[in-house]
Design a protein around this motif. Structure first.
Motif, PDB file in Angstrom:
ATOM      1  N   PRO B  11      -5.117 -11.086  -1.802  1.00 41.40           N
ATOM      2  CA  PRO B  11      -4.837  -9.848  -2.534  1.00 41.40           C
ATOM      3  C   PRO B  11      -5.447  -8.618  -1.885  1.00 41.40           C
ATOM      4  O   PRO B  11      -4.835  -7.552  -1.885  1.00 41.40           O
ATOM      5  CB  PRO B  11      -5.448 -10.118  -3.911  1.00 41.40           C
ATOM      6  N   ALA B  12      -6.645  -8.758  -1.288  1.00 43.60           N
ATOM      7  CA  ALA B  12      -7.322  -7.591  -0.714  1.00 43.60           C
ATOM      8  C   ALA B  12      -6.516  -6.983   0.438  1.00 43.60           C
ATOM      9  O   ALA B  12      -6.321  -5.772   0.501  1.00 43.60           O
ATOM     10  CB  ALA B  12      -8.716  -7.986  -0.235  1.00 43.60           C
ATOM     11  N   SER B  13      -6.016  -7.832   1.351  1.00 44.61           N
ATOM     12  CA  SER B  13      -5.240  -7.261   2.467  1.00 44.61           C
ATOM     13  C   SER B  13      -3.859  -6.823   2.007  1.00 44.61           C
ATOM     14  O   SER B  13      -3.327  -5.833   2.485  1.00 44.61           O
ATOM     15  CB  SER B  13      -5.087  -8.243   3.624  1.00 44.61           C
ATOM     16  N   PHE B  14      -3.286  -7.593   1.069  1.00 46.72           N
ATOM     17  CA  PHE B  14      -1.951  -7.222   0.622  1.00 46.72           C
ATOM     18  C   PHE B  14      -1.973  -5.893  -0.127  1.00 46.72           C
ATOM     19  O   PHE B  14      -1.030  -5.113  -0.050  1.00 46.72           O
ATOM     20  CB  PHE B  14      -1.350  -8.312  -0.263  1.00 46.72           C
ATOM     21  N   TYR B  15      -3.092  -5.645  -0.841  1.00 43.62           N
ATOM     22  CA  TYR B  15      -3.211  -4.407  -1.605  1.00 43.62           C
ATOM     23  C   TYR B  15      -3.022  -3.185  -0.712  1.00 43.62           C
ATOM     24  O   TYR B  15      -2.255  -2.271  -1.045  1.00 43.62           O
ATOM     25  CB  TYR B  15      -4.585  -4.357  -2.278  1.00 43.62           C
ATOM     26  N   SER B  16      -3.675  -3.186   0.438  1.00 46.09           N
ATOM     27  CA  SER B  16      -3.542  -2.004   1.312  1.00 46.09           C
ATOM     28  C   SER B  16      -2.212  -2.005   2.053  1.00 46.09           C
ATOM     29  O   SER B  16      -1.602  -0.957   2.243  1.00 46.09           O
ATOM     30  CB  SER B  16      -4.720  -1.930   2.288  1.00 46.09           C
ATOM     31  N   LEU B  17      -1.722  -3.193   2.417  1.00 49.34           N
ATOM     32  CA  LEU B  17      -0.409  -3.262   3.079  1.00 49.34           C
ATOM     33  C   LEU B  17       0.674  -2.718   2.143  1.00 49.34           C
ATOM     34  O   LEU B  17       1.491  -1.876   2.538  1.00 49.34           O
ATOM     35  CB  LEU B  17      -0.090  -4.713   3.463  1.00 49.34           C
ATOM     36  N   ALA B  18       0.649  -3.182   0.882  1.00 54.16           N
ATOM     37  CA  ALA B  18       1.646  -2.733  -0.093  1.00 54.16           C
ATOM     38  C   ALA B  18       1.571  -1.221  -0.269  1.00 54.16           C
ATOM     39  O   ALA B  18       2.589  -0.536  -0.330  1.00 54.16           O
ATOM     40  CB  ALA B  18       1.432  -3.441  -1.429  1.00 54.16           C
ATOM     41  N   GLY B  19       0.337  -0.702  -0.321  1.00 54.44           N
ATOM     42  CA  GLY B  19       0.152   0.734  -0.488  1.00 54.44           C
ATOM     43  C   GLY B  19       0.811   1.526   0.627  1.00 54.44           C
ATOM     44  O   GLY B  19       1.376   2.592   0.401  1.00 54.44           O
ATOM     45  N   ARG B  20       0.755   0.975   1.844  1.00 50.69           N
ATOM     46  CA  ARG B  20       1.355   1.678   2.978  1.00 50.69           C
ATOM     47  C   ARG B  20       2.882   1.531   2.982  1.00 50.69           C
ATOM     48  O   ARG B  20       3.585   2.377   3.519  1.00 50.69           O
ATOM     49  CB  ARG B  20       0.767   1.152   4.293  1.00 50.69           C
ATOM     50  N   MET B  21       3.401   0.459   2.377  1.00 48.05           N
ATOM     51  CA  MET B  21       4.852   0.233   2.409  1.00 48.05           C
ATOM     52  C   MET B  21       5.608   1.019   1.338  1.00 48.05           C
ATOM     53  O   MET B  21       6.784   1.331   1.513  1.00 48.05           O
ATOM     54  CB  MET B  21       5.140  -1.267   2.230  1.00 48.05           C
ATOM     55  N   ILE B  22       4.922   1.321   0.225  1.00 49.88           N
ATOM     56  CA  ILE B  22       5.616   1.944  -0.917  1.00 49.88           C
ATOM     57  C   ILE B  22       6.366   3.232  -0.548  1.00 49.88           C
ATOM     58  O   ILE B  22       7.542   3.356  -0.877  1.00 49.88           O
ATOM     59  CB  ILE B  22       4.655   2.161  -2.102  1.00 49.88           C
ATOM     60  N   PRO B  23       5.717   4.209   0.142  1.00 44.03           N
ATOM     61  CA  PRO B  23       6.442   5.461   0.425  1.00 44.03           C
ATOM     62  C   PRO B  23       7.728   5.228   1.200  1.00 44.03           C
ATOM     63  O   PRO B  23       8.760   5.849   0.914  1.00 44.03           O
ATOM     64  CB  PRO B  23       5.444   6.264   1.273  1.00 44.03           C
ATOM     65  N   PHE B  24       7.697   4.297   2.150  1.00 45.17           N
ATOM     66  CA  PHE B  24       8.865   3.985   2.960  1.00 45.17           C
ATOM     67  C   PHE B  24      10.042   3.550   2.076  1.00 45.17           C
ATOM     68  O   PHE B  24      11.148   4.092   2.158  1.00 45.17           O
ATOM     69  CB  PHE B  24       8.468   2.877   3.950  1.00 45.17           C
ATOM     70  N   PHE B  25       9.785   2.598   1.181  1.00 49.13           N
ATOM     71  CA  PHE B  25      10.864   2.093   0.324  1.00 49.13           C
ATOM     72  C   PHE B  25      11.284   3.123  -0.718  1.00 49.13           C
ATOM     73  O   PHE B  25      12.460   3.217  -1.066  1.00 49.13           O
ATOM     74  CB  PHE B  25      10.433   0.789  -0.359  1.00 49.13           C
TER      75      PHE B  25
END
Lengths: 68, 247
Positions: B11-25
Motif C-alpha cells: 500500500p505504501a508504494s502504491f499510494y504514491s504511484l496512484a497519486g501520480r497517475m490520477i491527474p493523467f487519467f
C-alpha cells in the motif's frame, strides 16, 4: 448535425425531457461521487492532523471506537 | 528495464504511484468527455427511427458496459485478496464498488428515460432490466456487508464471497437478450459482426466509453488512496507522510 438555434437544441425533437433528464442526472451522479471522495479525504486528513499533533502518536483507534 | 511489480503490491508504494497517475487519467477522461459530447450532439445525425431520443445512447451504453466490467474487476480483486491475503487487492475491490453502483444506477436511469418514449413504459420486468437491477443490489449488498463488519480484513473476506458468487449474474445480463424474449433490443455492437449503427454514432459512443473508463480509473484510484490512509493509519509511513504534511 446542425441545430438552427438553442431552443431547437434544447427541445431535442420533442424528446428534451428524456435526453436532458438522462444527461443531468448522470452528471449529478458523477460530480456527486467526486465531491464525496474529496470530502472523505479532507475529513480524514484533518483528523489525522489533530490526532498526530496532540499526542505525537496515533490514537485514532480509540478515537474511532468512542465516536460511533 | 526490470520493474519490480511486487513493490506496488505494498500500500505504501502504491499510494504514491496512484497519486501520480490520477491527474493523467482525470485529464484524459475530461478531454474524451468533451470530444464525445461534441460528436454525440453536433456530429452524429438524427436517427431515422428514434429521432433525437437515441442520443441517450452516448451515456446509456458506456454506463451499462462499465457497470458489468467493473463488477468483474471488483470480483477479481476481491478473489485475489481472498486467495493470497493481499491487503491492497481487497482495498481495490472496496474502492471499485461505489463507482460500479453509480454506473449501474445511471444505466438503469437512462434506460428508463429511453424506454418511456420508445417502448411506452418506464420499466418492464424483462430479463435484461431485471438482471441489471440485481447487479445494483449486488453492489449495494457488497458495500452494506463490508460496512457492517468492524474488522476490515473480515469485511474483505465476507465481501469477496458475495462478489464472487455474484459474478454469475454478469453472463446472465450479457446474454439475457439472446436467451429470453426481452423488450430490450439485442447488441448493436459485437466483436464478430459489423455494428448496426451509423459510423459517427458509433464513434461518439466509443469515445464516451473510453471517457467512462478513464473516469472510472481516476476516481477509483482517488478512492483507494483514501481507503489506504484509513486502514494504514497505524503504520510508520502514514505518520511520516503526515509529519511532512504530504498525505
Amino acid at each position: 448535425m446542425d441545430w438552427s438555434n438553442w431552443s431547437e437544441f434544447l427541445a431535442m425533437g420533442g424528446y428534451g425531457i428524456y435526453v436532458w433528464g438522462s444527461y443531468l442526472v448522470t452528471f449529478a451522479c458523477v460530480i456527486g461521487e467526486i465531491l464525496l471522495i474529496f470530502k472523505r479525504r479532507r475529513t480524514l486528513v484533518k483528523r489525522y492532523g489533530q490526532i498526530f499533533d496532540a499526542n505525537g502518536e496515533d490514537t485514532s483507534y480509540q478515537d474511532d471506537k468512542t465516536a460511533v | 528495464m526490470a520493474i519490480n511489480w511486487y513493490k506496488y503490491a505494498s500500500p505504501a508504494s502504491f499510494y504514491s504511484l496512484a497519486g501520480r497517475m490520477i491527474p493523467f487519467f482525470a485529464i484524459l477522461a475530461f478531454g474524451l468527455l468533451v470530444a464525445g459530447l461534441y460528436i454525440g450532439f453536433f456530429v452524429a445525425p438524427t436517427d431515422f427511427q428514434q429521432g433525437e431520443a437515441y442520443r441517450i445512447i452516448f451515456i446509456h451504453v458506456p454506463a451499462a458496459w462499465m457497470s458489468m466490467f467493473l463488477y468483474v474487476v471488483m470480483a477479481l480483486w476481491a478473489g485475489i485478496g481472498l486467495a493470497f491475503n493481499t491487503r491492497l487487492s481487497s482495498m481495490m475491490a472496496t474502492a471499485i464498488a461505489p463507482t460500479g453502483a453509480m454506473f449501474t444506477f445511471v444505466a438503469l436511469w437512462t434506460g428508463s428515460l429511453w424506454g418511456k418514449p420508445m417502448w411506452g413504459t418506464w420499466w418492464v420486468w424483462d430479463a435484461r432490466l431485471t438482471s441489471e437491477l440485481i447487479l445494483l443490489f449486488l453492489y449495494i449488498g457488497f458495500m452494506s456487508l463490508q460496512a457492517a463488519i468492524d474488522d476490515p480484513r473480515r469485511a474483505d473476506k465476507a465481501g469477496a464471497i458475495i462478489a464472487l458468487v455474484g459474478v454469475i449474474n454478469i453472463p446472465i445480463i450479457y446474454f439475457s437478450v439472446q436467451w429470453w424474449n426481452t423488450l430490450h433490443q439485442g447488441a448493436s455492437v459485437s466483436v464478430t459482426q459489423a455494428p448496426t449503427m451509423a459510423s459517427t454514432m458509433l464513434t461518439g459512443m466509443m469515445v464516451m466509453v473510453f471517457a467512462a473508463w478513464m473516469y472510472a480509473i481516476a476516481v477509483i484510484l482517488k478512492r483507494v488512496r483514501v481507503i489506504i490512509l484509513e486502514r494504514e493509519r497505524h503504520t510508520a509511513w502514514v505518520s511520516e507522510l503526515n509529519e511532512r504534511g504530504a498525505l
